[in-house]
Design a protein around this motif. Sequence first.
Motif, PDB file in Angstrom:
ATOM      1  N   ASP A 104       0.965  -1.232  -0.178  1.00 31.04           N
ATOM      2  CA  ASP A 104      -0.155  -0.028  -0.108  1.00 31.04           C
ATOM      3  C   ASP A 104       0.768   1.188   0.062  1.00 31.04           C
ATOM      4  O   ASP A 104       0.502   2.176  -0.709  1.00 31.04           O
ATOM      5  CB  ASP A 104      -0.745  -0.035   1.120  1.00 31.04           C
ATOM      6  N   MET A 105       1.879   1.210   0.666  1.00 37.58           N
ATOM      7  CA  MET A 105       2.911   2.329   0.716  1.00 37.58           C
ATOM      8  C   MET A 105       3.580   2.782  -0.449  1.00 37.58           C
ATOM      9  O   MET A 105       3.497   3.722  -0.892  1.00 37.58           O
ATOM     10  CB  MET A 105       3.893   2.065   2.112  1.00 37.58           C
ATOM     11  N   VAL A 106       3.695   1.584  -1.132  1.00 35.28           N
ATOM     12  CA  VAL A 106       4.650   1.661  -2.564  1.00 35.28           C
ATOM     13  C   VAL A 106       3.717   2.262  -3.272  1.00 35.28           C
ATOM     14  O   VAL A 106       3.868   3.141  -4.381  1.00 35.28           O
ATOM     15  CB  VAL A 106       5.344   0.396  -2.822  1.00 35.28           C
ATOM     16  N   ALA A 107       2.322   1.665  -3.471  1.00 37.21           N
ATOM     17  CA  ALA A 107       1.460   2.196  -4.379  1.00 37.21           C
ATOM     18  C   ALA A 107       0.874   3.342  -4.004  1.00 37.21           C
ATOM     19  O   ALA A 107       0.077   4.121  -5.059  1.00 37.21           O
ATOM     20  CB  ALA A 107       0.410   1.120  -4.439  1.00 37.21           C
ATOM     21  N   GLY A 108       1.056   3.982  -2.887  1.00 38.19           N
ATOM     22  CA  GLY A 108       0.559   5.495  -2.461  1.00 38.19           C
ATOM     23  C   GLY A 108      -0.915   5.006  -2.347  1.00 38.19           C
ATOM     24  O   GLY A 108      -1.750   6.159  -2.278  1.00 38.19           O
ATOM     25  N   THR A 109      -1.522   4.214  -1.866  1.00 36.93           N
ATOM     26  CA  THR A 109      -2.774   3.908  -1.703  1.00 36.93           C
ATOM     27  C   THR A 109      -3.093   3.833   0.008  1.00 36.93           C
ATOM     28  O   THR A 109      -4.083   3.512   0.287  1.00 36.93           O
ATOM     29  CB  THR A 109      -3.296   2.779  -1.999  1.00 36.93           C
ATOM     30  N   GLU A 110      -2.221   4.445   0.737  1.00 32.79           N
ATOM     31  CA  GLU A 110      -2.420   4.397   2.224  1.00 32.79           C
ATOM     32  C   GLU A 110      -2.300   6.081   2.649  1.00 32.79           C
ATOM     33  O   GLU A 110      -1.445   6.809   1.922  1.00 32.79           O
ATOM     34  CB  GLU A 110      -1.425   3.469   2.789  1.00 32.79           C
ATOM     35  N   HIS A 111      -2.675   6.310   3.765  1.00 35.01           N
ATOM     36  CA  HIS A 111      -2.423   7.602   4.469  1.00 35.01           C
ATOM     37  C   HIS A 111      -2.267   7.407   5.851  1.00 35.01           C
ATOM     38  O   HIS A 111      -3.241   6.920   6.471  1.00 35.01           O
ATOM     39  CB  HIS A 111      -3.440   8.575   4.238  1.00 35.01           C
ATOM     40  N   MET A 112      -1.292   7.900   6.558  1.00 33.23           N
ATOM     41  CA  MET A 112      -0.878   7.789   7.951  1.00 33.23           C
ATOM     42  C   MET A 112      -1.013   6.338   8.324  1.00 33.23           C
ATOM     43  O   MET A 112      -1.482   6.211   9.610  1.00 33.23           O
ATOM     44  CB  MET A 112      -1.752   8.658   8.551  1.00 33.23           C
ATOM     45  N   GLY A 113      -0.741   5.208   7.557  1.00 32.08           N
ATOM     46  CA  GLY A 113      -0.785   3.938   7.836  1.00 32.08           C
ATOM     47  C   GLY A 113      -2.077   3.235   7.892  1.00 32.08           C
ATOM     48  O   GLY A 113      -2.097   2.181   8.128  1.00 32.08           O
ATOM     49  N   TYR A 114      -3.066   3.811   7.414  1.00 32.54           N
ATOM     50  CA  TYR A 114      -4.174   3.165   7.022  1.00 32.54           C
ATOM     51  C   TYR A 114      -4.831   3.037   5.625  1.00 32.54           C
ATOM     52  O   TYR A 114      -4.352   4.270   4.820  1.00 32.54           O
ATOM     53  CB  TYR A 114      -5.296   3.948   8.004  1.00 32.54           C
ATOM     54  N   LYS A 115      -5.312   2.151   5.321  1.00 32.62           N
ATOM     55  CA  LYS A 115      -5.942   1.945   3.800  1.00 32.62           C
ATOM     56  C   LYS A 115      -7.201   2.614   3.607  1.00 32.62           C
ATOM     57  O   LYS A 115      -7.606   3.048   2.521  1.00 32.62           O
ATOM     58  CB  LYS A 115      -6.203   0.473   3.585  1.00 32.62           C
ATOM     59  N   ASN A 116      -8.061   2.662   4.666  1.00 32.82           N
ATOM     60  CA  ASN A 116      -9.541   3.382   4.255  1.00 32.82           C
ATOM     61  C   ASN A 116      -9.851   4.339   5.216  1.00 32.82           C
ATOM     62  O   ASN A 116      -9.333   4.336   6.378  1.00 32.82           O
ATOM     63  CB  ASN A 116     -10.274   2.211   4.805  1.00 32.82           C
ATOM     64  N   TRP A 117     -10.410   5.510   4.620  1.00 34.37           N
ATOM     65  CA  TRP A 117     -10.636   6.729   5.349  1.00 34.37           C
ATOM     66  C   TRP A 117     -12.266   7.103   5.296  1.00 34.37           C
ATOM     67  O   TRP A 117     -12.763   6.980   4.070  1.00 34.37           O
ATOM     68  CB  TRP A 117      -9.657   7.716   4.862  1.00 34.37           C
ATOM     69  N   GLY A 118     -12.727   7.804   6.213  1.00 41.07           N
ATOM     70  CA  GLY A 118     -14.167   8.417   6.111  1.00 41.07           C
ATOM     71  C   GLY A 118     -14.105   9.591   5.415  1.00 41.07           C
ATOM     72  O   GLY A 118     -12.939  10.363   5.293  1.00 41.07           O
ATOM     73  N   GLN A 119     -15.129  10.331   5.328  1.00 37.71           N
ATOM     74  CA  GLN A 119     -15.249  11.621   4.698  1.00 37.71           C
ATOM     75  C   GLN A 119     -15.252  12.805   5.599  1.00 37.71           C
ATOM     76  O   GLN A 119     -14.957  13.801   5.344  1.00 37.71           O
ATOM     77  CB  GLN A 119     -16.365  11.768   4.107  1.00 37.71           C
ATOM     78  N   GLY A 120     -15.176  12.266   7.038  1.00 35.88           N
ATOM     79  CA  GLY A 120     -15.187  13.392   8.175  1.00 35.88           C
ATOM     80  C   GLY A 120     -16.444  13.634   8.893  1.00 35.88           C
ATOM     81  O   GLY A 120     -17.537  13.780   7.939  1.00 35.88           O
ATOM     82  N   THR A 121     -16.573  14.127   9.976  1.00 41.71           N
ATOM     83  CA  THR A 121     -17.632  14.864  10.636  1.00 41.71           C
ATOM     84  C   THR A 121     -17.028  15.796  11.392  1.00 41.71           C
ATOM     85  O   THR A 121     -15.953  15.756  12.060  1.00 41.71           O
ATOM     86  CB  THR A 121     -18.397  13.782  11.340  1.00 41.71           C
ATOM     87  N   GLN A 122     -17.823  17.209  11.399  1.00 41.76           N
ATOM     88  CA  GLN A 122     -17.510  18.214  11.978  1.00 41.76           C
ATOM     89  C   GLN A 122     -17.778  18.284  13.229  1.00 41.76           C
ATOM     90  O   GLN A 122     -19.013  18.358  13.712  1.00 41.76           O
ATOM     91  CB  GLN A 122     -17.785  19.587  11.205  1.00 41.76           C
ATOM     92  N   VAL A 123     -16.922  18.901  14.368  1.00 39.63           N
ATOM     93  CA  VAL A 123     -17.276  18.913  15.715  1.00 39.63           C
ATOM     94  C   VAL A 123     -16.907  20.519  16.007  1.00 39.63           C
ATOM     95  O   VAL A 123     -15.576  20.761  15.640  1.00 39.63           O
ATOM     96  CB  VAL A 123     -16.488  17.828  16.652  1.00 39.63           C
ATOM     97  N   ASN A 124     -17.822  21.058  16.449  1.00 39.42           N
ATOM     98  CA  ASN A 124     -17.616  22.517  16.750  1.00 39.42           C
ATOM     99  C   ASN A 124     -17.722  22.641  18.452  1.00 39.42           C
ATOM    100  O   ASN A 124     -18.893  22.326  18.780  1.00 39.42           O
ATOM    101  CB  ASN A 124     -18.333  23.556  16.016  1.00 39.42           C
ATOM    102  N   VAL A 125     -16.884  23.094  19.261  1.00 39.42           N
ATOM    103  CA  VAL A 125     -17.181  23.340  20.659  1.00 39.42           C
ATOM    104  C   VAL A 125     -16.745  24.636  21.096  1.00 39.42           C
ATOM    105  O   VAL A 125     -15.819  25.153  20.509  1.00 39.42           O
ATOM    106  CB  VAL A 125     -16.146  22.453  21.567  1.00 39.42           C
ATOM    107  N   SER A 126     -17.935  25.345  21.500  1.00 40.78           N
ATOM    108  CA  SER A 126     -18.027  26.893  21.685  1.00 40.78           C
ATOM    109  C   SER A 126     -17.836  26.932  23.349  1.00 40.78           C
ATOM    110  O   SER A 126     -18.312  26.160  24.062  1.00 40.78           O
ATOM    111  CB  SER A 126     -18.982  27.306  21.358  1.00 40.78           C
ATOM    112  N   SER A 127     -17.311  28.006  23.692  1.00 41.94           N
ATOM    113  CA  SER A 127     -17.107  28.260  25.186  1.00 41.94           C
ATOM    114  C   SER A 127     -18.458  28.878  25.802  1.00 41.94           C
ATOM    115  O   SER A 127     -19.324  29.183  24.967  1.00 41.94           O
ATOM    116  CB  SER A 127     -15.957  29.238  25.407  1.00 41.94           C
TER     117      SER A 127
END
Length: 127
Positions: A104-127
């Motif tokens: 995976d590393m050679v092929a460039g199909t990994e990121h930060m040691g992981y093969k699969n990533w989600g799209q993300g979810t936003q967290v906002n914390v206000s004071s």
Amino acid sequence: QVQLVESGGGSVQSGESLRLSCAGSGYVFSGNCMGWFRQVAGEEREGVVSIASDGSRTVAESARGRFTISLDDAKPTFYLQMNSLRTDDTGMYYCAAGCATWSDMVAGTEHMGYKNWGQGTQVNVSS
């Protein structure tokens, strides 16, 4: 390629809690690497909590005593329980799963040691 879908983000006030979910249809999380990462705009993505393939857990210093990762293989989904949230916890949270191999590393199909990533979810914390 495994599709990971995060949910559970939102806007809360300091001291409150959120639970993020990462669902991976048809994926077996047990015995695999999995983790949660946070990224603030303009900054690098950083690890928050992770589980290695041997079950050992790593927790960022900023998250210790407040954040917990857990797994429900029956669903299959893993979670990030975030308690006592602070304003500096604000960011886009990504889940990742699947230990990257050398190929995976050679092929460039990994990121930060992981093969699969989600799209993300936003967290906002206000004071």
